[in-house]
Design a protein around this motif. Sequence first.
Motif, PDB file in Angstrom:
ATOM      1  N   TRP A   1       6.137  -3.189   0.829  1.00  0.00           N
ATOM      2  CA  TRP A   1       4.766  -2.723   0.613  1.00  0.00           C
ATOM      3  C   TRP A   1       3.782  -3.665   1.299  1.00  0.00           C
ATOM      4  O   TRP A   1       2.861  -3.225   1.989  1.00  0.00           O
TER       5      TRP A   1
ATOM      6  N   ARG B   1       1.365  -2.724   4.498  1.00  0.00           N
ATOM      7  CA  ARG B   1      -0.100  -2.804   4.394  1.00  0.00           C
ATOM      8  C   ARG B   1      -0.740  -3.340   5.670  1.00  0.00           C
ATOM      9  O   ARG B   1      -1.887  -3.021   5.974  1.00  0.00           O
TER      10      ARG B   1
ATOM     11  N   ARG C   1      -1.969   0.147   5.849  1.00  0.00           N
ATOM     12  CA  ARG C   1      -2.787  -0.220   4.693  1.00  0.00           C
ATOM     13  C   ARG C   1      -2.625   0.741   3.518  1.00  0.00           C
ATOM     14  O   ARG C   1      -3.623   1.264   2.992  1.00  0.00           O
TER      15      ARG C   1
ATOM     16  N   SER D   1      -2.726   1.590  -0.017  1.00  0.00           N
ATOM     17  CA  SER D   1      -3.239   0.919  -1.213  1.00  0.00           C
ATOM     18  C   SER D   1      -2.476   1.337  -2.462  1.00  0.00           C
ATOM     19  O   SER D   1      -2.620   0.710  -3.511  1.00  0.00           O
TER      20      SER D   1
ATOM     21  N   ASP E   1      -7.998  -3.663  -1.709  1.00  0.00           N
ATOM     22  CA  ASP E   1      -7.850  -4.081  -0.313  1.00  0.00           C
ATOM     23  C   ASP E   1      -7.596  -5.576  -0.181  1.00  0.00           C
ATOM     24  O   ASP E   1      -6.965  -6.033   0.759  1.00  0.00           O
TER      25      ASP E   1
ATOM     26  N   THR F   1      -3.088  -8.897  -1.276  1.00  0.00           N
ATOM     27  CA  THR F   1      -2.030  -8.853  -0.268  1.00  0.00           C
ATOM     28  C   THR F   1      -0.893  -9.810  -0.587  1.00  0.00           C
ATOM     29  O   THR F   1       0.094  -9.857   0.141  1.00  0.00           O
TER      30      THR F   1
END
Length: 422
Positions: A247, A251, A255, A257, A291, A294
């Motif tokens: 994942w 991202r 990206r 989410s 966002d 990470t």
Amino acid sequence: MEIKVEIIKRETIKPSSPTPPHLRCFDLCLIDQLQPASFISLLLFYSNNTDHPPLTHVKSAEISHTLKASLSETLTRFYPLAGKVKDNVSIECSDDGADYLEVQVNCRLSDILEQPERKLLRRFLPKEIDSSCLLLVQASFFCCGGMAIGVRVSRRLADASTASMLIQAWAGTALGSGEAVLLPEFGVASRLPPRRELSATRSVNEKSAVSRRYVFDASKIATLKAKAASGSVPQPTRVEAVSALIWKCARTVSRPSKLVQIMNIRKRVVPPFPESSFGNLMCLFVAKTGDRETELQGLVIELRKGIEAFTENYASKFQGDEAFSVFGESYKEIDNLYAESIHFIGFSSWCRFPLYEADFGWGKPTWVTVGDLVHKNFIVLLDTRDGGGIEAWVTLSEEDMALFECDKELLEFASLNPRVKN
């Protein structure tokens, strides 16, 4: 050398005993109705090893006879798979049977295992001729004495747990230990009855997607789990750690989410379903992240939250109308993700299913892997043969894959399509 796969024989395998009249109509459960009109596909490869009589000394016809006779017996126990879809509510258990192919391959199994490619692996799966057939099998014999068993079972009747149970029962019957295997339990529809107002499901086709195979060795997963651990999740599972890393790397490409996880609910609901319950007993939950999130630890936390939220909010609601409401909300959320073109990534874990125990009489599989993969932005996880590692099949768009497969952090923990150890 051009690899040729030649069909030697194609026939229909019927149950060894007729289905009794009172079982001729099999009700789908609510979750069955929501599945796409496609197949779960599995491939089991068997080497010509030294611990068992060499396959080269046994005619393929004799092996094929064993497979067909044991499949016939198994279909008596799994009788809905020998029937036809009657409508969107039930299966007509008419003993039509399963489609069976026997093919000859002009290469050695080691040629396939050197660097497995999705396009080539598809050739060891049975091709669909009769669209109403619910189970298809292909036995592929290599010139070295190795073989492959390809299985395709309709998603209208089977999730990963059911498919695994079918293969275990079939192998146990062939080996002569059929009495020791789990027998299917058919009571799911009484608790999750079908809804006649639901329309038929559609098939899914993602022609632009490409798949890559990544293997995470046990030692790398141990390091990854330590990196993913936190105060909130001090001991992440193998699947959580690997899912979070994929994942995280995805991202940087598209990206996503949100992460959609398919979860086996047999033991997660109240009261639990029997482990041998036949059909689709799975639910989807969505893990979300902002966002800015990470870090690997944060993504693992979100995965764990998704499972805990399901247990807290829905585990006791799998009866009748309440279950319909739960699944209606779940699938509506997924439909909204598609409709709104939101970037998300989906996961299905086949880990801990005993597929590497499927011994038909010539030893356990050298390699077990998934067949067709048609869902873009979808990942399937399986155990490696030693039980400690994970094999991940990642399917993305061509553009996203070109960037994803170069991710340095991913390649720190995973090997891209390594040779299958024989």
